[in-house]
Design a protein around this motif. Structure first.
Motif, short mmCIF file in Angstrom:
data_model
loop_
_atom_site.label_atom_id
_atom_site.label_comp_id
_atom_site.label_asym_id
_atom_site.label_seq_id
_atom_site.Cartn_x
_atom_site.Cartn_y
_atom_site.Cartn_z
N ASN A 73 -5.77 -11.33 -4.04
CA ASN A 73 -6.54 -12.38 -4.83
C ASN A 73 -5.63 -13.45 -3.79
N HIS A 245 -3.16 -16.05 -4.64
CA HIS A 245 -2.16 -15.32 -6.17
C HIS A 245 -1.45 -14.65 -5.97
N HIS A 246 -1.84 -13.53 -4.96
CA HIS A 246 -1.57 -12.03 -5.68
C HIS A 246 -1.44 -11.66 -4.03
N SER A 248 0.79 -8.32 -3.12
CA SER A 248 1.30 -6.70 -3.00
C SER A 248 1.61 -5.81 -2.21
N HIS A 252 2.04 -1.37 -9.03
CA HIS A 252 2.16 -2.04 -9.49
C HIS A 252 3.72 -1.17 -10.23
N SER A 257 9.18 -7.52 -7.28
CA SER A 257 8.72 -9.29 -7.47
C SER A 257 8.24 -9.10 -5.90
N ASN A 258 6.75 -10.00 -5.93
CA ASN A 258 5.50 -10.70 -4.87
C ASN A 258 5.88 -11.97 -4.60
N ASP A 261 3.21 -14.18 -3.97
CA ASP A 261 2.41 -14.87 -5.15
C ASP A 261 3.08 -16.07 -5.77
#
Length: 387
Positions: A73, A245-246, A248, A252, A257-258, A261
């Motif tokens: 994202n 934003h994200h 990975s 999930h 932790s990514n 992000d």
């Protein structure tokens, strides 16, 4: 000897006659204290038995032929969706150009508010209402060796024809089909927009990269090219300022932790290149009472630099960038190792029972010694008083 007598001979717990027992106040106090201590220690043993520990294990990843899902994202506030392209390629030779499946582009105003959400392909068909016998010109964009007359009835047909012969297409000015579809006007209206790209990519679980670059993409025998004509000649200064934003890899899991992000990168330069080098490590979570979950963790390093624009000598009609293409590139490498995070109880139920017995026996034994000592001391004091 009767069987009952034989069993009696093995009795290790000889009984004391009730009349021979002496109860004291000190003994009562020691007993109460001992019981409290036993209860507290048993509660502690129970808590220890119920405690869950994570035991990580590192093994060689022997999986083969798997697919890897990349969840992303990312917002590009100064590039319109129409000229932003997402491509994927890997060392196995698989290429996914102008990815549309599983990916949604959201058009954004200058203030970041949403205009609309559409699939990547924003082109109109443009062939409605045409004469059935209509055959639009391709403006000389006919691949070498292709026989017969090629028809380009829509703006998209012309663009693809240009792409096949390695020509830059531009904004469609002067192209009959594009003028009919108002393509140049639409591009001009979108010039000040931004774009958010979100969704999931499905790739081979091998070394590869995915990137966001301007213009339509295509491949020549030795390189991957982008038609940067619109991007380079636009009156509006587009840049690859972006907000991740994200990002990975795989399903999930709340403990993963990514690192990327929330990453924000800003630039005022049109020709600027961002590179993210990602190391992906397969991870398996085995939780008590649930099915195992296979996902991935990753670490990342980044590099950014300005590049100079120019034209490709082998493709003189195609804009490109000397020393690289402006855009945001994610190069991912797959680790040969796999981490297994296995949840286990700190001890077995048998160990818990042994601990309970040890606590009860140990405390009672120590209490008995203390009580005996107090009893003997009390008798000694009474004898001295009697003398």
């Amino acid at each position: 000897m009767p069987p009952r007598r034989r069993l009696t001979a093995f009795d290790a717990f000889t009984k004391t006659v009730e009349d021979a027992r002496v109860r004291t106040t000190a003994g009562g106090v020691v007993t109460i204290v001992a019981v409290v201590i036993i209860i507290l220690l048993i509660v502690s043993e129970w808590s220890d038995y119920r405690r869950i520990v994570n035991r990580p294990e590192l093994i060689v990843d022997k999986t083969r032929g798997e697919r890897l899902n990349i969840n992303l994202n990312i917002t590009f506030p100064t590039i319109p969706c129409e000229i932003l392209t997402l491509d994927v390629m890997d060392v196995s030779g698989e290429q996914q150009t102008e990815v549309t499946h599983g990916i949604i582009k959201t058009r954004l105003n200058e203030d970041g508010s949403v205009i609309s959400t559409e699939q990547l392909d924003l082109h109109s068909t443009g062939d409605k209402g045409l004469d059935p016998g209509y055959c639009g010109p391709c403006y000389g964009a006919v691949p070498v060796g292709e026989e017969g007359t090629r028809c380009c009835n829509t703006c998209e047909d012309v663009r693809r024809a240009y792409q096949e012969v390695g020509w830059a297409f531009g904004d469609g000015h002067g192209v009959e089909q594009c003028e009919r579809e108002n393509y140049p006007k639409r591009l001009q209206e979108m010039a000040h927009e931004g774009c958010n790209i979100a969704g999931t990519l499905s790739v081979n679980k091998v070394v590869g990269n995915f990137h966001f670059a301007p213009g339509k993409s295509y491949s020549s025998p030795n390189t991957h090219l982008h038609d940067l004509n619109i991007y380079e000649t636009s009156a509006v200064r587009h840049t690859f300022t972006h907000h991740i934003h994200h990002l990975s890899f795989g399903p999930h899991h709340h403990t993963v932790s990514n690192p990327l992000d929330g990453t924000v990168k800003e630039t005022d330069e049109r020709n600027f290149n961002y590179m993210y080098f990602v190391k992906v490590v397969s991870t398996r979570f085995e939780r008590i009472g649930t099915l195992p979950l296979d996902t991935n963790q990753y670490s990342v390093t980044s590099h950014e630099r300005a590049i100079r624009g120019g034209r490709d000598e082998d493709h003189p009609n195609t804009m490109h960038a000397r020393g690289g293409i402006p855009g945001v590139f994610f190069s991912y490498d797959i680790s040969p190792m796999k981490v297994i995070n296995r949840e286990e109880r700190s001890k077995s139920f048998g160990s818990f029972l042994i601990g309970v017995c040890a606590v009860a026996g140990g405390v009672l034994a120590v209490a008995s010694v203390i009580d005996r000592g107090v009893w003997e001391a009390d008798k000694a004091l009474n004898r001295k008083k009697a003398v």
